[in-house]
Design a protein around this motif. Sequence first.
Motif, short mmCIF file in Angstrom:
data_model
loop_
_atom_site.label_atom_id
_atom_site.label_comp_id
_atom_site.label_asym_id
_atom_site.label_seq_id
_atom_site.Cartn_x
_atom_site.Cartn_y
_atom_site.Cartn_z
N LEU A 74 -7.47 -38.08 -43.53
CA LEU A 74 -6.11 -37.54 -43.57
C LEU A 74 -5.33 -38.07 -44.77
N LYS A 75 -5.64 -39.29 -45.20
CA LYS A 75 -5.00 -39.84 -46.39
C LYS A 75 -5.42 -39.08 -47.65
N LEU A 76 -6.52 -38.36 -47.56
CA LEU A 76 -7.03 -37.61 -48.71
C LEU A 76 -6.42 -36.21 -48.83
N ILE A 77 -5.54 -35.85 -47.90
CA ILE A 77 -4.98 -34.50 -47.93
C ILE A 77 -4.32 -34.21 -49.27
N SER A 78 -3.56 -35.16 -49.79
CA SER A 78 -2.89 -34.90 -51.07
C SER A 78 -3.91 -34.69 -52.19
N GLU A 79 -5.01 -35.45 -52.15
CA GLU A 79 -6.06 -35.23 -53.15
C GLU A 79 -6.71 -33.87 -52.97
N ALA A 80 -6.94 -33.50 -51.72
CA ALA A 80 -7.57 -32.20 -51.44
C ALA A 80 -6.65 -31.06 -51.88
N LEU A 81 -5.36 -31.22 -51.67
CA LEU A 81 -4.43 -30.18 -52.08
C LEU A 81 -4.44 -29.99 -53.60
N SER A 82 -4.64 -31.08 -54.33
CA SER A 82 -4.65 -30.98 -55.79
C SER A 82 -5.90 -30.27 -56.31
N LEU A 83 -6.94 -30.17 -55.49
CA LEU A 83 -8.15 -29.47 -55.91
C LEU A 83 -7.91 -27.96 -56.04
N PHE A 84 -6.94 -27.47 -55.30
CA PHE A 84 -6.63 -26.05 -55.30
C PHE A 84 -5.33 -25.84 -56.05
N CYS A 85 -4.99 -24.61 -56.26
CA CYS A 85 -3.79 -24.31 -57.04
C CYS A 85 -2.56 -24.88 -56.35
N SER A 86 -1.71 -25.54 -57.14
CA SER A 86 -0.48 -26.08 -56.59
C SER A 86 0.50 -24.93 -56.36
N GLY A 87 1.38 -25.12 -55.43
CA GLY A 87 2.36 -24.08 -55.14
C GLY A 87 1.84 -23.02 -54.19
#
Length: 184
Positions: free
Chosen positions: A57-70
């Motif tokens: 769950l702490k990796l969610i922010s890293e996972a989100l950055s793998l895909f397009c922001s916004g």
Amino acid sequence: MRFFWKGGNIPARGAQKILAGEGSLWIAWINAYCFRVTDFWNVDCKLHFSWILVKMLKLISEALSLFCSGSNWTQIKVNWIWENIRSRYVKVSWHRLVWFPGHIPKFSLISWMAILHRLPTKDRLAKFGLPTDNACGLCNSGIESHNHLFFECLYAKSIWRVVLLSCGLTQEPLNWSDNLQWMV
């Protein structure tokens, strides 16, 4: 593929399984006990969560950055994420011999390793510098190699004869490659 953070690393496979909703007991427990009315992207970390789930769950922010922001994460489906993070390989001709409905994972793994010539036979262990006597553990004659273990060993030949005879086949086992092509 592995995710890394300050405290160490975990395989991405756990996150992939959660995102894909695969049917393991652990995933079922997480969905029923931890996620209850939310999903992986929106769950708040609780004290009763396992340490590995907390790390993921702490990796969610890293996972989100793998895909397009916004992106609007409420509209993105799990299948879309799974299709974008998984590795795709061309299926080999023998995959249905090893991986099929009802397979026993232990036997499938051993079969997979055998097909790829990765079993720790004595000749391979000697190549890695491990001290070994090289004699076949089944017949004590000949060097224990991949081909010997499955087709040249007297014990293996007798097993092949019994199995093939019980299946009503008269084929004589030749070598690994020929038999694999015959089975496919």
